[in-house]
Design an enzyme around this catalytic site. Structure first.
Site, short mmCIF file in Angstrom:
data_model
loop_
_atom_site.label_atom_id
_atom_site.label_comp_id
_atom_site.label_asym_id
_atom_site.label_seq_id
_atom_site.Cartn_x
_atom_site.Cartn_y
_atom_site.Cartn_z
N ASN A 1 -30.41 22.04 90.73
CA ASN A 1 -29.80 22.21 89.41
C ASN A 1 -30.78 22.76 88.36
O ASN A 1 -30.35 23.38 87.40
CB ASN A 1 -29.25 20.85 88.94
CG ASN A 1 -28.80 20.87 87.51
OD1 ASN A 1 -27.76 21.44 87.18
ND2 ASN A 1 -29.60 20.27 86.62
N THR B 1 -27.24 25.85 75.91
CA THR B 1 -26.31 26.70 75.13
C THR B 1 -26.31 26.32 73.65
O THR B 1 -25.42 26.71 72.91
CB THR B 1 -24.87 26.59 75.67
OG1 THR B 1 -24.51 25.21 75.71
CG2 THR B 1 -24.76 27.18 77.06
N LYS C 1 -29.16 34.50 88.91
CA LYS C 1 -27.98 33.73 89.33
C LYS C 1 -27.17 34.50 90.38
O LYS C 1 -26.54 33.90 91.25
CB LYS C 1 -27.13 33.34 88.12
CG LYS C 1 -27.83 32.33 87.21
CD LYS C 1 -28.13 31.02 87.95
CE LYS C 1 -28.78 29.98 87.04
NZ LYS C 1 -29.01 28.69 87.72
N THR D 1 -24.61 22.03 76.52
CA THR D 1 -25.91 21.40 76.79
C THR D 1 -26.96 22.05 75.88
O THR D 1 -26.66 23.00 75.16
CB THR D 1 -26.36 21.61 78.26
OG1 THR D 1 -26.67 23.00 78.45
CG2 THR D 1 -25.31 21.17 79.25
N ARG E 1 -31.79 15.85 81.61
CA ARG E 1 -30.85 16.10 80.52
C ARG E 1 -29.68 16.95 81.05
O ARG E 1 -29.66 17.31 82.24
CB ARG E 1 -31.54 16.83 79.36
CG ARG E 1 -31.97 18.24 79.72
CD ARG E 1 -32.74 18.90 78.59
NE ARG E 1 -32.70 20.35 78.70
CZ ARG E 1 -33.35 21.19 77.92
NH1 ARG E 1 -34.11 20.71 76.96
NH2 ARG E 1 -33.24 22.49 78.07
N ASP F 1 -42.00 20.16 89.99
CA ASP F 1 -41.93 21.53 89.49
C ASP F 1 -41.31 22.33 90.62
O ASP F 1 -41.94 22.52 91.67
CB ASP F 1 -43.34 22.04 89.15
CG ASP F 1 -43.29 23.47 88.60
OD1 ASP F 1 -42.26 24.15 88.78
OD2 ASP F 1 -44.29 23.90 88.01
N VAL F 2 -40.07 22.78 90.43
CA VAL F 2 -39.36 23.40 91.54
C VAL F 2 -40.00 24.71 92.00
O VAL F 2 -39.67 25.21 93.08
CB VAL F 2 -37.85 23.62 91.22
CG1 VAL F 2 -37.15 22.30 90.96
CG2 VAL F 2 -37.65 24.59 90.07
N TYR G 1 -31.97 36.38 83.80
CA TYR G 1 -31.14 35.23 84.18
C TYR G 1 -29.95 35.66 85.04
O TYR G 1 -29.67 35.07 86.09
CB TYR G 1 -30.65 34.52 82.91
CG TYR G 1 -29.79 33.30 83.17
CD1 TYR G 1 -30.38 32.08 83.48
CD2 TYR G 1 -28.40 33.35 83.09
CE1 TYR G 1 -29.59 30.94 83.70
CE2 TYR G 1 -27.62 32.23 83.31
CZ TYR G 1 -28.22 31.03 83.61
OH TYR G 1 -27.45 29.91 83.83
N ASP H 1 -37.56 16.12 87.60
CA ASP H 1 -37.66 17.14 86.55
C ASP H 1 -39.12 17.43 86.28
O ASP H 1 -40.00 16.59 86.53
CB ASP H 1 -36.99 16.62 85.26
CG ASP H 1 -36.53 17.76 84.37
OD1 ASP H 1 -35.31 18.03 84.31
OD2 ASP H 1 -37.40 18.39 83.71
N1 LIG Z 1 -25.17 25.07 80.29
C1 LIG Z 1 -24.50 26.13 80.72
O1 LIG Z 1 -23.64 26.71 80.00
C2 LIG Z 1 -24.71 26.67 82.11
C3 LIG Z 1 -23.90 27.72 82.55
C4 LIG Z 1 -24.07 28.24 83.82
C5 LIG Z 1 -25.05 27.72 84.65
N2 LIG Z 1 -25.82 26.71 84.21
C6 LIG Z 1 -26.87 26.22 85.13
O2 LIG Z 1 -26.73 24.82 85.31
C7 LIG Z 1 -28.03 24.24 85.50
C8 LIG Z 1 -28.22 23.11 84.48
O3 LIG Z 1 -28.05 23.66 83.18
P1 LIG Z 1 -28.16 22.79 81.84
O4 LIG Z 1 -27.28 23.44 80.85
O5 LIG Z 1 -28.00 21.34 82.12
O6 LIG Z 1 -29.67 23.13 81.46
P2 LIG Z 1 -30.75 22.35 80.62
O7 LIG Z 1 -31.67 23.37 80.05
O8 LIG Z 1 -30.13 21.36 79.69
O9 LIG Z 1 -31.52 21.54 81.76
C9 LIG Z 1 -32.30 22.20 82.72
C10 LIG Z 1 -33.32 21.22 83.25
O10 LIG Z 1 -34.16 21.90 84.22
C11 LIG Z 1 -35.48 21.44 84.02
N3 LIG Z 1 -36.44 22.41 84.54
C12 LIG Z 1 -36.73 23.65 84.04
N4 LIG Z 1 -37.71 24.20 84.76
C13 LIG Z 1 -38.04 23.33 85.75
C14 LIG Z 1 -38.97 23.35 86.82
N5 LIG Z 1 -39.82 24.38 87.02
N6 LIG Z 1 -39.01 22.29 87.66
C15 LIG Z 1 -38.18 21.24 87.46
N7 LIG Z 1 -37.31 21.14 86.45
C16 LIG Z 1 -37.23 22.19 85.62
C17 LIG Z 1 -35.61 21.27 82.51
O11 LIG Z 1 -36.71 20.44 82.17
C18 LIG Z 1 -34.25 20.67 82.16
O12 LIG Z 1 -34.27 19.27 82.22
C19 LIG Z 1 -29.04 25.39 85.36
O13 LIG Z 1 -29.37 25.89 86.63
C20 LIG Z 1 -28.26 26.44 84.58
O14 LIG Z 1 -28.74 27.74 84.80
C21 LIG Z 1 -25.69 26.16 82.98
#
Ligand SMILES: NC(=O)c1ccc[n+]([C@@H]2O[C@H](COP(=O)([O-])OP(=O)(O)OC[C@H]3O[C@@H](n4cnc5c(N)ncnc54)[C@H](O)[C@@H]3O)[C@@H](O)[C@H]2O)c1
Length: 279
Positions: A121, A222, A188, A219, A38, A94-95, A184, A59
Site C-alpha cells: 500500500n 489528496t 501506477k 487522505t 495513516r 522502507d519499501v 506517478y 511504515d
Molecule cells: N488517496 C488517494 O486518492 C489515492 C488514489 C489512488 C491510489 N492511491 C494509493 O493508495 C495508497 C495509499 O494512499 P494514501 O492516500 O493512504 O496515502 P498517504 O500518503 O496518506 O499514505 C502513504 C503512506 O506510505 C508511507 N510511505 C511512503 N514512502 C514509504 C516508503 N519508502 N516505505 C514505507 N512507507 C512509505 C507514508 O509514510 C504514508 O504513511 C498509495 O499507494 C496511493 O498511491 C491513493
C-alpha cells in the site's frame, strides 16, 4: 433534494464500514500492510484486525506507525462484533529496500507462525510539469511505487508456504492522465501490469495477486485538492458519483480480494473510483 452542484460542493465523507461484510474465514490469518501509519493503509489494518486478522502495519515513519498501531489496537479491542479479534503491531520498513521487506516478512512468520496476506500500500504522489520532472523525482517514485511493490511481493511469496494473497495499490491514474503527475501515473500503470506478471508466475505457488485502483480518496495524499475549492471542483467533475471516496470505502474491496469469495480471482485490478476512470 440536493442538486448535483450542492453534492459536489459538499462531498461529505462516508464514515464507518457498515457496508463491508464480515468474511469470518479471515479470522486467525496473518497480514502485512505497508504504508499503514495513516490514510488508506491504517484503515486496512483496522478493517482486518476487527475481523480477527493479526496485522503488522509497517511504515517508513516509525514514530507515527507506533502511535497508529496503539490507536488501532485500542479501536479493535472496543469494536463490536462476534468474530474473534485480531491484533495490530507496528514495524518500520522502507519499501525501497528489498532487505528490509525480507525482514518484515520473516518477522510475520517468527511472530505468528505464518503469512497469509501482503498489502503493498505504501506510495508517494509527487508533482512536476512533465518537461521539468527532475531525474530524482522519477527515480524516487519508481523506487517506492514500483520497486517497493516488487520487493514486497518477492518477500511475501518466499514466506507464503501454504499459498496466500497479495494486493497492490494501483490507481485510476494508471489509466487516466493526471497533469503534472507523469511519474506517478507511469508508476501506477507499471503496478497494474506488474500485478498481472506476478499473478501468472505466483499462481504456481497458490498465491493470488490482485490490485485495487482507487480514484480520489480523502487522505493526506489528496489534501492539496481538498484545500483548494477550484481543484476540488475540477476533481469532482471527473467523478460520476460526485464525491471523494473515504478510506473506509476501500476496505470492503480489499476484504473481498483477500477472502474466499475471490478465490478464483487473480491478476485483476479492481477499480474503486466512483466511476472516474470513464470520464
Ligand atoms: N488517496 C488517494 O486518492 C489515492 C488514489 C489512488 C491510489 N492511491 C494509493 O493508495 C495508497 C495509499 O494512499 P494514501 O492516500 O493512504 O496515502 P498517504 O500518503 O496518506 O499514505 C502513504 C503512506 O506510505 C508511507 N510511505 C511512503 N514512502 C514509504 C516508503 N519508502 N516505505 C514505507 N512507507 C512509505 C507514508 O509514510 C504514508 O504513511 C498509495 O499507494 C496511493 O498511491 C491513493
Amino acid at each position: 433534494m440536493t442538486t448535483i452542484l450542492e453534492r459536489a460542493e459538499n462531498p461529505g465523507r462516508v464514515q464507518g464500514e457498515a457496508m463491508a461484510v464480515q468474511h469470518p474465514e479471515l479470522a486467525g490469518k496473518v497480514a502485512v500492510v505497508t504504508g499503514a501509519c495513516r490514510g488508506i493503509g491504517a484503515r486496512f489494518a483496522a478493517g482486518l484486525a476487527v475481523r480477527g486478522v493479526h496485522v503488522i502495519g509497517a511504515d517508513i515513519d516509525e514514530t507515527r506507525m507506533t502511535a497508529m498501531a496503539s490507536a488501532l489496537a485500542a479501536e479493535v479491542s472496543t469494536a463490536a462484533g462476534s468474530v474473534a479479534r485480531g491484533s495490530v503491531m507496528g514495524a518500520r520498513v522502507d519499501v525501497r529496500d528489498a532487505g528490509e521487506q525480507e525482514s518484515l516478512a520473516r518477522l510475520a512468520v517468527e511472530r505468528f507462525g505464518r503469512l497469509d496476506f501482503w498489502v503493498n500500500n505504501a506510495g508517494i504522489f509527487p508533482e512536476a510539469p512533465v518537461i521539468d520532472i527532475p531525474a530524482e523525482q522519477i527515480s524516487a517514485t519508481l523506487a517506492v511505487n514500483v520497486e517497493g511493490v516488487l520487493f514486497g511481493a518477492q518477500a511475501a511469496a518466499r514466506q507464503m508456504r501454504a499459498g496466500g494473497v497479495i494486493v497492490n495499490m494501483a490507481s485510476v491514474a494508471a489509466v487516466r492522465v493526471r497533469r503534472g503527475r507523469a511519474a506517478y501515473c507511469s508508476s501506477k500503470a507499471a503496478v497494474q501490469h506488474l500485478t498481472e506478471c506476478l499473478a501468472v508466475e505466483l499462481g504456481d505457488a497458490g498465491i493470488r495477486v490482485n490490485a485495487i485502483a482507487p480514484g480520489f480518496v480523502d487522505t493526506e495524499m489528496t489534501r492539496w485538492v481538498q484545500d483548494d475549492p477550484a481543484a476540488l471542483q475540477k476533481a469532482l467533475d471527473t467523478v460520476p458519483l460526485h464525491r471523494l471516496g473515504s478510506p473506509e470505502e476501500i476496505v470492503g474491496p480489499l476484504l473481498f480480494l483477500l477472502s474466499d469469495s475471490a478465490r478464483y480471482v487473480t491478476g485483476h485490478t479492481l477499480a474503486v473510483d466512483g466511476g472516474s476512470r470513464h470520464v
